[in-house]
Motif scaffolding. Structure first.
Motif: not given
Ligand code: FAD
Ligand code: N01
Length: 544
Positions: A91-99, A227-229, A341-344
């Protein structure tokens, strides 16, 4: 009127509650939920103007979790779990913050959270057996219990490079990223630091900026996230068979469900072909479990080198410029002994012609000038400098508060040679003061949500026990604490962790004592110890 203000102030100064919680991230929010269930009066004090903690502050481009979303989630509420849908594997930061905002609303938590307030002092009053809390707007709150949910990685490392204040461009910290969107199109950007934050943000910034200069002091080991959907089958499996997944999570040392390809064999007994095959499989799966490819990677130097070499060979295969590849593979510590680290697309980003890696081991930063960064060899002219330089981890937030316990003992003085705790939950001479994921617990070496929930539940049970048995206070004994500190050190010394200059060891902050601040014995062993201590009537604690 003045009188009304005075009355209000008096009201405030005499305010008494059962429990004060400092911090409204994953820890504080869940703690509030549980304390409320006990029917106690409770309030969170939070410096930010919203919930989220880490996910409130770290809004840099590319910020996301490195534990898979379905596991980087609370487990405590069935309905929350069923209602919530994560859109990506990580999950991206905005999505975790929404959560976390969703959680705060769903459980009506905000009414007991006071935002934009920083706790500055916590003094224990021995006669009343209460904590007196002071805030930066001069409020006084008296609470029987004080719970620090202040975060392991919530205090940015202070950076004080010569000439920094003369720089005419913009300065940003990944850990205190502005709340407005920033567009680097057409701009020159310097990124200092190549830990997880740098590695996540550099590829995204490089897509926008005119040019990115990356200043690397120590290269990291990074594994692809892939990462992906979020796969709907995986999500369904978690939703339908949650108990089974959860059992696996709680049965793993790191609080993550490891994939079936994980090996319980040592690398040292595997042939070179077997090693390559296992590493390749894990590389293709992606993510943190790479480090569990074999069971001796964190214990045995030779084993570790086989994994490190594999990653280096991958980096060399991706990065076309041999000098850059050389700098990126000059890691001088065992893989896994700093957070992997885990990267894209991190390494591939160096194949872009608008990205330059500067190896600070070869040309150190001499000063910041009005126009950019001056190293031994060059002046790099930039419009923006981004510091991805990390945190005063584990102890920073606790020691930022003036905490004074029994007999005027100050936490800052007590911890001068490094943090001493019992279980990472309490520290002797500081009765009724709890820490969530404090130093000496597995915390940052695990899926933090698992460790946070375990601590919150342990503390909740403890508060309930004290009340039911009419105790006023609980406190770690010095003996139990000394034994715990020895155990934490002994376990760390049996691993490769102490050989790396990591923030786990306090090595990233000049002058910080060098001790292992995490329990490296794993979540399962730790969890059992905590349970046994309770079963033995809070062994090692004094209840009064
Ligand atoms: P925090 O989220 O740090 O919250 C602490 C809060 O306390 C903050 O809001 C702070 O403002 C407040 N506070 C501190 N001191 C005071 C004070 N004196 N007065 C008032 N308020 C105060 N862990 C993982 O397991 N997986 C991940 O993928 C992962 N990704 C991460 C990514 C980033 C960029 C960072 C920095 C950390 C990451 N972590 C990850 C670790 C992460 O910190 C934890 O997972 C978790 O969010 C911690 O929650 P917390 O509530 O304990 O602390
Ligand atoms: O910080 P770091 P971070 N001049 O300390 C360099 C979690 N997290 O914010 O190693 C020049 O890892 C420093 O160099 P060195 C995760 O637990 C997770 O990236 O000290 N350089 C290093 O390269 C992580 O471990 C995610 O030699 C300087 C970098 O800055 C933790 O938070 C994302 C310097 C700091 O790296 C911290 O990560 C982000 C100086 N003066 C964070 N000072 C996920 O992916 C420091 N550096 C989930």
């Amino acid at each position: 009127s003045n009188l009304q203000e005075k009355l209000n102030q008096n009201d405030k100064s005499s305010e008494k509650i059962d429990v004060i919680i400092v911090g409204a991230g994953f820890s504080g929010l869940y703690m509030l939920y549980r304390v409320r269930e006990l029917g106690m009066t409770v309030r969170i004090i939070e410096a930010a103007d919203g919930v989220g903690g880490t996910w409130y502050w770290n809004r840099y481009p590319g910020a996301r979790c490195d534990i898979e979303s379905l596991q980087y989630s609370y487990s405590f509420s069935d309905t929350l779990r069923e209602e919530w849908h994560w859109s990506e594997r990580y999950a991206s930061q905005p999505e975790i913050l929404n959560y976390l905002n969703y959680v705060a609303d769903k459980f009506d938590l905000r009414k007991d959270i006071q935002f934009q307030t920083r706790v500055t002092t916590a003094n224990f009053d021995e006669t009343l057996s209460r904590w007196n809390i002071q805030t930066d707007n001069n409020e006084q709150i008296s609470a029987k219990f004080c719970i620090m949910a202040t975060g392991c990685l919530s205090v940015p490392k202070k950076i004080d490079l010569k000439g920094m204040d003369t720089f005419k461009g913009n300065i940003y910290y990944t850990s205190q990223w502005p709340h407005t969107s920033i567009n680097f199109t057409g701009q020159r950007v310097a990124v200092i630091g190549t830990g997880s934050s740098g590695i996540q943000s550099i590829p995204i910034i490089a897509q926008q900026a005119d040019h990115v200069y990356v200043f690397q002091q120590t290269p990291s080991f990074s594994i692809p996230a892939h990462n992906g959907p979020l796969d709907t089958k995986v999500e369904q499996s978690w939703k339908i068979n949650y108990d089974e997944h959860r059992r696996k999570v709680l049965g793993s040392s790191f609080g993550v469900e490891v994939n079936d390809m994980i090996s319980d064999k040592p690398a040292t007994t595997a042939t070179s072909e077997e090693q390559q095959e296992v590493y390749e499989t894990q590389w293709q799966i992606g993510g943190l479990t790479f480090i569990f490819s074999f069971n001796d990677l964190l214990f045995n130097k030779e084993a570790n080198i086989t994994a490190a070499d594999f990653v280096s060979s991958k980096i060399r295969a991706i990065v076309k410029d041999p000098m850059t590849a050389e700098s990126l593979t000059s890691q001088d510590y065992p893989i896994g002994c700093k957070r992997v680290c885990i990267d894209t697309n991190y390494y591939d980003t160096y194949n872009r012609n608008n990205v330059t890696l500067i190896n600070l081991r070869k040309e150190n930063i001499e000063e910041i000038t009005t126009i950019g960064i001056k190293t031994k060899n060059n002046i790099y002219q930039v419009d923006n400098i981004i510091f991805a330089t990390g945190f005063d981890a584990m102890t920073g937030a606790l020691l930022n508060i003036n905490i004074q316990g029994r007999s005027g003992n100050k936490l800052k003085e007590k911890w001068i040679k490094g943090p001493c705790t019992y279980l990472g939950i309490m520290t002797a001479d500081f009765p009724n003061l709890f820490m969530i994921t404090g130093p000496g617990s597995p915390s940052v070496l695990t899926n933090m949500i698992v460790s946070i929930e375990q601590h919150v539940e342990w503390i909740t049970e403890c508060l309930d026990y004290l009340r039911k048995h009419h105790y006023d206070s609980i406190e770690a004994t010095n003996e139990a604490e000394d034994a715990w500190v020895n155990q934490v050190n002994a376990i760390a010394n049996a691993t490769l962790f102490p050989t790396a200059n990591s923030w786990y060891m306090g090595a990233n902050i000049p002058g910080k004592p060098r001790v292992c601040m995490v329990y490296v014995g794993g979540f399962v062993a730790y969890h059992k110890i905590c349970q046994d201590i309770v079963a033995n009537g809070y062994e090692g604690f004094q209840l009064m």
